[in-house]
Design an enzyme around this catalytic site. Structure first.
Site, PDB file in Angstrom:
ATOM      1  NE  ARG A  88      32.930  55.886  29.007  1.00  0.00           N
ATOM      2  CZ  ARG A  88      33.963  55.527  29.761  1.00  0.00           C
ATOM      3  NH1 ARG A  88      35.190  55.804  29.433  1.00  0.00           N
ATOM      4  NH2 ARG A  88      33.739  54.860  30.868  1.00  0.00           N
ATOM      5  NE  ARG A 129      36.432  54.216  39.425  1.00  0.00           N
ATOM      6  CZ  ARG A 129      36.608  53.915  38.138  1.00  0.00           C
ATOM      7  NH1 ARG A 129      37.787  53.500  37.700  1.00  0.00           N
ATOM      8  NH2 ARG A 129      35.612  54.030  37.299  1.00  0.00           N
TER       9      ARG A 129
HETATM   10  P1  AP5 Z   1      36.322  55.112  33.500  1.00  0.00           P
HETATM   11  O1  AP5 Z   1      37.266  55.403  34.580  1.00  0.00           O
HETATM   12  O2  AP5 Z   1      36.826  55.015  32.111  1.00  0.00           O
HETATM   13  O3  AP5 Z   1      35.526  53.835  33.900  1.00  0.00           O
HETATM   14  P2  AP5 Z   1      34.864  52.624  33.084  1.00  0.00           P
HETATM   15  O4  AP5 Z   1      34.903  52.714  31.619  1.00  0.00           O
HETATM   16  O5  AP5 Z   1      33.524  52.465  33.696  1.00  0.00           O
HETATM   17  O6  AP5 Z   1      35.783  51.456  33.314  1.00  0.00           O
HETATM   18  P3  AP5 Z   1      36.672  51.070  34.534  1.00  0.00           P
HETATM   19  O7  AP5 Z   1      37.818  51.990  34.598  1.00  0.00           O
HETATM   20  O8  AP5 Z   1      35.832  50.903  35.735  1.00  0.00           O
HETATM   21  O9  AP5 Z   1      37.098  49.616  34.044  1.00  0.00           O
HETATM   22  P4  AP5 Z   1      38.332  49.170  33.159  1.00  0.00           P
HETATM   23  O10 AP5 Z   1      37.839  48.534  31.918  1.00  0.00           O
HETATM   24  O11 AP5 Z   1      39.359  50.231  33.044  1.00  0.00           O
HETATM   25  O12 AP5 Z   1      38.858  47.995  34.072  1.00  0.00           O
HETATM   26  P5  AP5 Z   1      40.072  47.985  35.128  1.00  0.00           P
HETATM   27  O13 AP5 Z   1      41.321  47.671  34.427  1.00  0.00           O
HETATM   28  O14 AP5 Z   1      40.002  49.208  35.983  1.00  0.00           O
HETATM   29  O15 AP5 Z   1      35.187  56.222  33.481  1.00  0.00           O
HETATM   30  C1  AP5 Z   1      34.561  56.607  34.679  1.00  0.00           C
HETATM   31  C2  AP5 Z   1      33.509  57.684  34.395  1.00  0.00           C
HETATM   32  O16 AP5 Z   1      34.147  58.844  33.839  1.00  0.00           O
HETATM   33  C3  AP5 Z   1      32.441  57.299  33.346  1.00  0.00           C
HETATM   34  O17 AP5 Z   1      31.375  56.590  33.925  1.00  0.00           O
HETATM   35  C4  AP5 Z   1      32.042  58.683  32.841  1.00  0.00           C
HETATM   36  O18 AP5 Z   1      31.179  59.318  33.732  1.00  0.00           O
HETATM   37  C5  AP5 Z   1      33.351  59.442  32.835  1.00  0.00           C
HETATM   38  N1  AP5 Z   1      34.058  59.356  31.531  1.00  0.00           N
HETATM   39  C6  AP5 Z   1      35.300  58.843  31.293  1.00  0.00           C
HETATM   40  N2  AP5 Z   1      35.624  58.927  30.001  1.00  0.00           N
HETATM   41  C7  AP5 Z   1      34.562  59.506  29.384  1.00  0.00           C
HETATM   42  C8  AP5 Z   1      34.261  59.847  28.043  1.00  0.00           C
HETATM   43  N3  AP5 Z   1      35.143  59.595  27.045  1.00  0.00           N
HETATM   44  N4  AP5 Z   1      33.071  60.415  27.768  1.00  0.00           N
HETATM   45  C9  AP5 Z   1      32.178  60.685  28.752  1.00  0.00           C
HETATM   46  N5  AP5 Z   1      32.389  60.381  30.041  1.00  0.00           N
HETATM   47  C10 AP5 Z   1      33.564  59.795  30.357  1.00  0.00           C
HETATM   48  O19 AP5 Z   1      39.637  46.719  35.980  1.00  0.00           O
HETATM   49  C11 AP5 Z   1      38.549  46.766  36.890  1.00  0.00           C
HETATM   50  C12 AP5 Z   1      38.909  45.937  38.139  1.00  0.00           C
HETATM   51  O20 AP5 Z   1      39.081  44.579  37.751  1.00  0.00           O
HETATM   52  C13 AP5 Z   1      40.217  46.359  38.805  1.00  0.00           C
HETATM   53  O21 AP5 Z   1      40.098  46.218  40.173  1.00  0.00           O
HETATM   54  C14 AP5 Z   1      41.239  45.350  38.220  1.00  0.00           C
HETATM   55  O22 AP5 Z   1      42.303  45.118  39.114  1.00  0.00           O
HETATM   56  C15 AP5 Z   1      40.392  44.115  38.027  1.00  0.00           C
HETATM   57  N6  AP5 Z   1      40.818  43.305  36.888  1.00  0.00           N
HETATM   58  C16 AP5 Z   1      41.263  43.736  35.679  1.00  0.00           C
HETATM   59  N7  AP5 Z   1      41.538  42.705  34.872  1.00  0.00           N
HETATM   60  C17 AP5 Z   1      41.259  41.586  35.570  1.00  0.00           C
HETATM   61  C18 AP5 Z   1      41.341  40.188  35.270  1.00  0.00           C
HETATM   62  N8  AP5 Z   1      41.765  39.745  34.065  1.00  0.00           N
HETATM   63  N9  AP5 Z   1      40.955  39.310  36.219  1.00  0.00           N
HETATM   64  C19 AP5 Z   1      40.520  39.750  37.437  1.00  0.00           C
HETATM   65  N10 AP5 Z   1      40.439  41.052  37.784  1.00  0.00           N
HETATM   66  C20 AP5 Z   1      40.795  41.956  36.859  1.00  0.00           C
HETATM   67 MG    MG Z   2      39.500  52.256  33.631  1.00  0.00          MG
END
Ligand code: AP5
Ligand code: MG
Length: 190
Positions: A88, A129
């Protein structure tokens, strides 16, 4: 294949990585999920990470690199893996390159998922979440733009980037990802 999913919060990295991992029969590592498990188990790492996660900031690089290199050392990614949420930052990407090189491996493909900002906000607020409140979402979007977006150039320069439109239904997005993977596999064949 070692595949990295890159994209802003809510782009669908977790949703799509899980499906692709099942389809390809390789493990899926979500560093966000791993950290949330650590928090639930109240480990030292979990306690250290909690404040960063809840405010939408990144957990420091050294903690993340340790976590992922330990996972790689366990041999789970021997036959490929999907990394979701790591790397990231550019230092994380450089550390990953180094750790993989030591194991005779490399990143084969980076799937960059995109979606409109309004759609990202809508998806995250709907999910709800702990870090899906308005303030943390805005911070996560800002942190993505500042610290993670540079990885697009990093991987583009290495010829590894596949751009995939993350708008539409999860099924539509998955089909686009499968097409991108097929393109890569064809390129890799001698
Ligand atoms: P992390 O859990 O990785 O969160 P994020 O990157 O903010 O992304 P999300 O998991 O929220 O989104 P996603 O892209 O996975 O989408 P999803 O499929 O879930 O990280 C959380 C925290 O951890 C960070 O802020 C940081 O603090 C820390 N962290 C993690 N890795 C790190 C690193 N490498 N370095 C430093 N810190 C780190 O989908 C989201 C929602 O939308 C779901 O409800 C899903 O059902 C829905 N959805 C998905 N696709 C669709 C679609 N096509 N249409 C409609 N709804 C949809
Ligand atoms: Mg995710």
């Amino acid at each position: 294949m070692l595949i990295v999913f890159l994209g802003p919060p809510g782009a669908g990295k977790g949703t799509q990585a899980e499906r692709l991992a099942a389809e390809l029969g390789i493990p899926h590592l979500s560093t966000g999920e791993m950290l949330r498990q650590e928090m639930q188990r109240k480990t030292e790492l979990g306690e250290r990470a909690a404040a960063y996660i809840h405010s939408g900031h990144l957990v420091p690089d050294d903690l993340m690199v340790d976590m992922v290199t330990q996972w790689l050392a366990g041999g789970m990614a021997r036959n490929g893996a999907i990394l979701d949420g790591f790397p990231r930052t550019v230092p994380q990407a450089e550390s990953l390159e180094e750790a993989l090189r030591e194991r005779g491996q490399q990143v084969d493909c980076v799937i960059r998922l995109t979606a409109d900002r309004d759609e990202l906000r809508r998806r995250l607020l709907q999910r709800g979440r702990l870090d899906d409140n308005r303030e943390a979402i805005e911070k996560r979007l800002e942190v993505y733009a500042r610290q993670t977006r540079p990885l697009i150039d990093f991987y583009h320069d290495r010829g590894l980037l596949e751009q995939v439109d993350g708008m539409g239904t999860p099924e539509e997005v998955f089909e686009r990802i499968q097409a991108a993977i097929r393109r890569r596999q064809a390129m890799q064949r001698p």
